[in-house]
Enzyme design. Structure first.
Site, mmCIF file in Angstrom:
data_model
loop_
_atom_site.group_PDB
_atom_site.id
_atom_site.type_symbol
_atom_site.label_atom_id
_atom_site.label_comp_id
_atom_site.label_asym_id
_atom_site.label_seq_id
_atom_site.Cartn_x
_atom_site.Cartn_y
_atom_site.Cartn_z
ATOM 1 N N GLY A 19 -2.334 1.465 4.785
ATOM 2 C CA GLY A 19 -0.949 1.662 5.501
ATOM 3 C C GLY A 19 -1.164 1.061 7.180
ATOM 4 O O GLY A 19 0.144 2.358 7.570
ATOM 5 N N VAL A 20 -0.728 0.022 7.040
ATOM 6 C CA VAL A 20 -0.875 -0.191 8.865
ATOM 7 C C VAL A 20 0.766 -1.287 8.391
ATOM 8 O O VAL A 20 0.916 -1.546 9.567
ATOM 9 C CB VAL A 20 -1.722 -1.327 9.759
ATOM 10 C CG1 VAL A 20 -3.419 -0.761 9.329
ATOM 11 C CG2 VAL A 20 -1.654 -2.611 8.099
ATOM 12 N N THR A 49 3.052 -4.856 3.520
ATOM 13 C CA THR A 49 4.031 -5.201 2.503
ATOM 14 C C THR A 49 5.372 -4.291 3.807
ATOM 15 O O THR A 49 6.191 -5.711 3.143
ATOM 16 C CB THR A 49 3.495 -3.333 2.052
ATOM 17 O OG1 THR A 49 2.833 -4.634 1.056
ATOM 18 C CG2 THR A 49 4.757 -4.269 0.252
ATOM 19 N N SER A 83 -25.031 -3.747 10.827
ATOM 20 C CA SER A 83 -24.550 -3.968 12.270
ATOM 21 C C SER A 83 -24.856 -2.654 12.819
ATOM 22 O O SER A 83 -24.901 -2.256 14.300
ATOM 23 C CB SER A 83 -22.882 -4.207 12.727
ATOM 24 O OG SER A 83 -22.428 -2.766 11.803
ATOM 25 N N LYS A 130 -14.049 -0.700 15.329
ATOM 26 C CA LYS A 130 -15.176 -0.375 15.822
ATOM 27 C C LYS A 130 -14.363 0.537 17.200
ATOM 28 O O LYS A 130 -14.934 1.850 17.409
ATOM 29 C CB LYS A 130 -16.066 -1.002 16.090
ATOM 30 C CG LYS A 130 -16.675 -0.910 14.791
ATOM 31 C CD LYS A 130 -18.272 -1.800 14.663
ATOM 32 C CE LYS A 130 -18.529 -2.251 13.401
ATOM 33 N NZ LYS A 130 -19.522 -3.261 13.225
#
Length: 797
Positions: free
Chosen positions: A357-358, A361, A678, A721
């Site tokens: 969704g960023v 495409t 992490s 993050k």
């Protein structure tokens, strides 16, 4: 009832691949087997019910055929007899029973075991079929006489009392035809089509024999009605004009000239045209030949889009289509700058990696628009066959080029923007590894001579701009990553999402739903509530979905009330349209707690904050982990626990931890899997907080891997993050010193709002994260203990 019938038609059966032999139903055929796998399959069938699946190999020269080397259509046969000839070979006699198709290979060693589905053939005994069948039987009798077939007298009676399907199968089994032609007949299920094709084949075979006898000066036993010598025999009722085929050949030659192919491709095309001239026009081989020529001619060997090189114009288009993504835009503008100085630079291979969704495409389509190139997209999700990339060899029935060549034909130019979508979703099976086939496509040093198995000649891909997209880098093979320039597209900040909604998504959906700007308005506070409480994602796909839902509800009111209806959605009335909020914001308790710390995590959907809780119970020094922690995170917890146990001796605290107490670590939201190293410093901080009784500051979130010696190692996903921490209102963050370079891509608003500490050792983490200094607290405890000790009376002698 239908499901039961389908189940009965599917057989678990052994398979023997045959060389240069196609077996048909209703025929009795002997053959010899010698391969160990074939003998194993035969033994298995004899132990069971004497039924065996027989299918032809595509290439008889292959000694150990793979599943891809065997035709999927074959015949289920009954083993009549098997006789051992010598130590290595067995003679087998089988009777073909039913056509069947391979559904799945269950095993390939020590023999092939498959699931095969029987083909139910519907008998067609219509007058039309019977009429053609009479002609076929007459032609077959002529063929047997002309070819001087030894079993003439025994074959004809076998045809008298049989169905049209069986008659066709028996006749084809006695014809001297190429393997591919016989396989074609086996795969033709329709009775009428099979009989018609058989009629055409018999006419052509008789014509060939007649011509051969005439050249040798021999007289045929019976005059066969043929047309003009030099004209191929065609089905009756087909009005064939003598000049039809020459016209077709001339047309193909003209198209070949206009295609401007490379020399090698042109030579292959000319050879195919020569072959086509000598073939019967209605033969199966001629159809294959025409199909190949059509593909060769239709490819864009020299055709290019005229590229835009105006940098200002390209920058305007990219900014109009997407908000942010500065690094990607800068790379495209750099490429266009190079194009102005270098006439033929090497092709660009970009890899966009980021959460869903960023805009990965849509960015590809935007790049095509900015450079004035055609845009084609190939989704690789679920692709597991190498032939999808490289194509099938033409010897296979139903062969076609790979998807790369197909898409270039669709684009119509040799320099499109080619998007390979979801490359991390490819998989591997017995048909090959598509990722390995992509290596040639995406290598600028090799792709100028890309070879598709079907086209069988080199095609230049060096002018194509390839863009590869993926959600995660880990599943992509390392050699493939080396061939592309990776550009990471992280999630958006809340402010970026706000601007994207206002500038792009809301106007787009208002227009798509036939509304006007006055019909629907969303305040900034409403959009922020929509982002925070109705979606939880790194991109904006779900936000657009919610806006679509709002538009639909407003459209209904516009239609039922008035076209001038206006609606302003506010934080107070948004629940009336979208229901109660779906997500609760990560709640940070304002009170600092003992044994509770906040960690930062990365997921393929963006960053997340996690709470780590630690509790001490009576026990024997065991460590318990809950909250669906992955294997790597469990190892990280073990490392943190071992570090803390070593620290207890150094600080002289909880020295009896190893024998009197258990430590329980829990990460809430147990339904969500958690993985990665992490969380090491977060876990160590929580445990030490519990043992020292010093609370962990709730203003601080942290991420970093820990070693047994307390060193803090770098981790990934820093930007995502910190975006999550900023989104949830965290003001301080602790990160490994080696991750300092990762902050250069961080939005300025986050750098200004957050205080980010970089550390090298766990001691530095504790100084920042704990509300009090450990050494000071422990010293005070020692002093208070010494003051409380009663003074011993003087010793008297």
């Amino acid at each position: 009832m239908a499901s039961n019938e389908n189940a009965e038609n599917i057989k678990n059966i052994s398979l023997i691949p045959l060389r240069d032999l196609v077996i048909f139903p209703s025929t009795l055929v002997p053959f010899i087997i010698g391969r160990s796998s074939s003998i194993e399959a035969l033994d298995k069938a004899l132990e069971k019910d004497k039924m065996i699946f027989l299918s032809a190999q595509m290439d008889a020269s292959i000694d150990n055929p793979h599943p891809k080397d065997v035709y999927s259509m074959g015949v289920i046969a009954k083993i009549i007899r098997s006789v051992k000839i010598d130590d290595k070979n067995i003679k087998v006699i089988v009777e073909g029973k039913k056509r069947a198709r391979i559904l799945e290979y269950l095993s390939t060693y020590p023999h092939y075991q498959i699931l095969a589905k029987e083909i139910n053939e519907i008998e067609n005994d219509s007058p039309e079929v019977r009429e053609i069948l009479k002609t076929v039987l007459s032609l077959f009798e002529d063929y047997l006489k002309l070819s001087q077939h030894a079993n003439f007298e025994s074959i004809i009676p076998a045809l008298n009392e049989n169905s049209p399907n069986r008659i066709a199968d028996i006749i084809v089994s006695h014809l001297y035809l190429p393997l591919e032609e016989k396989q074609n007949f086996l795969e033709t299920i329709n009775t009428l089509e099979r009989i018609q094709r058989l009629k055409y084949v018999l006419e052509n075979e008789i014509f060939k024999i007649h011509t051969k006898l005439k050249k040798e000066g021999k007289k045929p036993r019976r005059r066969i009605p043929v047309r003009d010598v030099g004209q191929k025999v065609l089905p009756s009722g087909f009005n064939f004009k003598k000049e039809d085929q020459p016209n077709e050949i001339a047309e193909l030659k003209e198209k070949l000239t206009n295609a401007k192919m490379p020399k090698d491709a042109e030579e292959k095309a000319n050879k195919e045209i020569e072959r086509l001239e000598s073939m019967p026009p209605m033969s199966a081989e001629a159809t294959v030949c025409r199909n190949y020529l059509d593909w060769l001619i239709s490819l864009p060997w020299t055709k290019k889009s005229r590229e835009k090189r105006n940098i200002e114009e390209a920058e305007r288009i990219l900014n109009d289509d997407h908000h942010g993504l500065e690094k990607v835009k800068e790379r495209i503008l750099e490429y266009l700058s190079i194009r102005q100085l270098v006439k033929n630079p090497k092709g660009v291979i970009l890899g966009f990696i980021g959460p869903p969704g960023v805009g990965k495409t849509s960015l590809g389509a935007s790049i095509a628009r900015a450079t004035n190139r055609k845009f084609v997209r190939l989704s690789l999700g679920g692709v597991r066959d190498e032939a999808e990339i490289r194509g099938h060899r033409r010897t296979y029935i139903g062969a076609y080029p790979g998807r790369i060549i197909q898409m270039l034909k669709k684009a119509g130019t040799k320099n499109p923007v080619f998007l390979l979508d979801e490359v991390d979703k490819m998989s591997v099976d017995f048909r090959g590894d598509p990722a390995s086939a992509l290596m040639e496509v995406l290598d600028p040093e090799q792709n100028h001579c890309f070879l598709d198995h079907f086209i069988d000649t080199e095609f230049d891909l060096s002018n194509v701009m390839f863009i590869v997209t993926a959600n995660m880098q880990e599943p992509i093979p390392r050699p493939l990553i080396d061939r592309m320039e990776i550009i990471r597209i992280p999630g958006y900040t809340e402010e970026e999402k706000l601007q994207i909604v206002k500038k792009f998504l809301l106007p787009k959906q208002i227009k798509a739903h036939g509304l006007k700007e006055d019909n629907l308005k969303l305040t900034d506070r409403t959009i922020k509530k929509l982002i925070r409480e109705y979606t939880r994602e790194a991109g904006v796909r779900n936000i657009e979905r919610e806006i679509t839902s709002l538009c639909r509800k407003v459209v209904k009111k516009v239609v039922t009330k008035d076209k001038s209806y206006k609606e302003t959605i506010t934080p107070k009335n948004i629940e009336k349209y979208l229901g109660i909020p779906r997500f609760r914001r990560f709640s940070i308790d304002k009170r600092d707690e003992i044994g509770v710390a906040i960690g930062m995590a990365w997921t393929e959907f963006g960053g997340e904050l996690l709470t780590f809780e630690v509790m001490k119970t009576f026990g024997k020094g065991r460590l318990t982990l809950t909250g669906q922690l992955g294997e790597i995170m469990q190892e990280s917890a073990q490392a943190a626990f071992s570090y803390v146990r070593g620290k207890t001796f150094e600080l002289n605290i909880a020295t009896d931890l190893h024998k009197n107490f258990d430590i329980h670590i829990h990460v809430p939201e147990g339904g969500t899997p958690k993985e990665g190293p992490s969380a090491g410093i977060t876990l160590a901080t929580s445990i030490l907080s519990l043992l020292t009784g010093i609370p962990v500051s709730k203003k601080v979130a942290m991420s970093g891997e820990i070693t047994l010696k307390g060193k803090v190692l770098p981790v990934g996903g820093i930007k995502e993050k910190l975006l999550a921490a900023h989104r949830e209102g965290v003001k301080e963050a602790i990160l490994p010193l080696d991750n300092k370079a990762d902050l250069k891509d961080l939005p300025k608003i986050i750098k200004d709002d957050m205080n980010i500490h970089f550390v090298e050792h766990m001691d530095d983490v504790l100084k920042i994260a704990l509300t009090k200094d450990i050494s000071e607290v422990l010293n005070k405890e020692k002093e208070s203990l010494s003051e409380e000790e009663p003074q011993k009376p003087p010793v008297t002698h």
